[in-house]
Design a protein around this motif. Sequence first.
Motif, mmCIF file in Angstrom:
data_model
loop_
_atom_site.group_PDB
_atom_site.id
_atom_site.type_symbol
_atom_site.label_atom_id
_atom_site.label_comp_id
_atom_site.label_asym_id
_atom_site.label_seq_id
_atom_site.Cartn_x
_atom_site.Cartn_y
_atom_site.Cartn_z
ATOM 1 N N ALA A 255 -2.683 -2.251 4.435
ATOM 2 C CA ALA A 255 -2.300 -2.044 3.039
ATOM 3 C C ALA A 255 -1.175 -2.988 2.644
ATOM 4 C CB ALA A 255 -1.882 -0.586 2.827
ATOM 5 N N VAL A 256 -0.201 -3.162 3.551
ATOM 6 C CA VAL A 256 0.890 -4.096 3.258
ATOM 7 C C VAL A 256 0.358 -5.513 3.124
ATOM 8 C CG1 VAL A 256 3.043 -5.056 4.131
ATOM 9 C CG2 VAL A 256 2.583 -2.616 4.374
ATOM 10 N N ARG A 257 -0.569 -5.884 4.021
ATOM 11 C CA ARG A 257 -1.140 -7.218 3.965
ATOM 12 C C ARG A 257 -1.914 -7.434 2.668
ATOM 13 N NH1 ARG A 257 -4.102 -6.715 7.998
ATOM 14 N NH2 ARG A 257 -2.644 -7.385 9.607
ATOM 15 N N ASP A 258 -2.642 -6.418 2.227
ATOM 16 C CA ASP A 258 -3.376 -6.545 0.968
ATOM 17 C C ASP A 258 -2.423 -6.711 -0.206
ATOM 18 O OD1 ASP A 258 -5.760 -6.389 2.244
ATOM 19 O OD2 ASP A 258 -6.087 -4.261 1.840
ATOM 20 N N LEU A 259 -1.343 -5.943 -0.204
ATOM 21 C CA LEU A 259 -0.378 -6.072 -1.287
ATOM 22 C C LEU A 259 0.263 -7.460 -1.298
ATOM 23 C CD1 LEU A 259 1.396 -2.586 -1.151
ATOM 24 C CD2 LEU A 259 -0.233 -3.393 -2.862
ATOM 25 N N LEU A 260 0.608 -7.966 -0.120
ATOM 26 C CA LEU A 260 1.192 -9.298 -0.050
ATOM 27 C C LEU A 260 0.190 -10.359 -0.477
ATOM 28 C CD1 LEU A 260 3.220 -9.058 3.284
ATOM 29 C CD2 LEU A 260 4.092 -8.982 0.946
#
Length: 415
Positions: A255-260
């Motif tokens: 999820a963090v990677r998608d947001l970034l």
Amino acid sequence: MSILVISLPPRHRLRSRSAEPLAVEASGADEFDYLLSSDGFSVQAQGRCAPSLLPKADSVVAVVCDADIAWHRITLPKAPAARLRAALTGLLEDAVLEDVESTHLALAPGSIAGQPAWVAAIHRPWLAAALAGLERREVFVDRVVPLSWPDDRPSGHFSEAIGTTTKQDLILTWAHSDGVVVLRLQGGLARSLLPQPLPPDARWSSTPEVATAAERWLGTPVTVASAGERALLATRTLWNLRQFDLARRNRGTRAVRDLLRRWSSPVWRPVRYGLVTLVAAQVIGLNLWAWHQSAEVAAKRKAMVSLVQSSFPQIRAVLDAPLQMQREVDSLRALAGKPSEVDLEPQLQAAAAVWPSGQPPVTSLSFQLGRLTLAAAGWSDAETDRFRSELRPAGWQVDASQGRLVMTRAGQSPP
């Protein structure tokens, strides 16, 4: 929003000994056909490369070819979401050709319980391996869509059969309200399965390589569309085959990677520039304001030093201007014989001016510079409050405890 469309290679199937293998397993594919679109309508770039070399985009869509999906029409059972997959398995146990436990099922968008609905059936190990292989190379697929799906308006697409050496071996993908079927045009099976006459509202398309042969077989012009253009068109469907156990789960680092990834996309570039500009303006503004405040403080300090030195020339070094000026004023008052506000006489005069008429004169007192203690035995609370309230406007503070009244100058701590 940019879209990266990845075409999953078709599953390997057994063929005759003389024919070449149809395709390699998607999970073991070293390269993928892809196209990149900045708006979802036009092709910006396309090609074939390894997963690690695929371009970045806001959304990643994988496309499954027509031959790898089986379509089933069922009445959607009324079951809770947690048990819907098991209910579908029970309904389709006798309809699917492979083991139902190794078959991935996906419902049509907008399906309603108790109403007829389409179900797409795909080989689960093959699809799961394809998605896992891409994710191992940091390519995270948001949606999986079919190239064709059942539709009220029929459509037919001609393409070249994979693994053949002649362009005359054509394949027709016929999608209509009763399902999707992939037919070879050799022989008369395809013509016998198509409705006669052909529906007038049917849409016909073909890849550029077989357009002439398709028009000759069909007897009418067809729209030329490359494989990439057809895959890009498929991304506009509402279908998403990532359901149930293959659904996308945005948790943890993913999820963090998608947001970034979305934050670094071109769509958010104006927001990034705006935030950087805002932060820079705030930092510059705070520094300018701090410099302005520092200059004002320095100017006031300089003015105080000038005032002290002009009023008292004997002071050569000014370390604490208010304190030094107060000491000089006190010295001048003492030389002139005038009491200060914290001496005994002003405090006694202030207390005598508001002394209650019904109380006898004070019998005892004690004094320290700025602090006068008076005996007030027998005073009522009303008299004490009145004494305190009448002295307050003159700048005196009165504390009462244990029959004593302590007078001090408000805001000035006693020695």
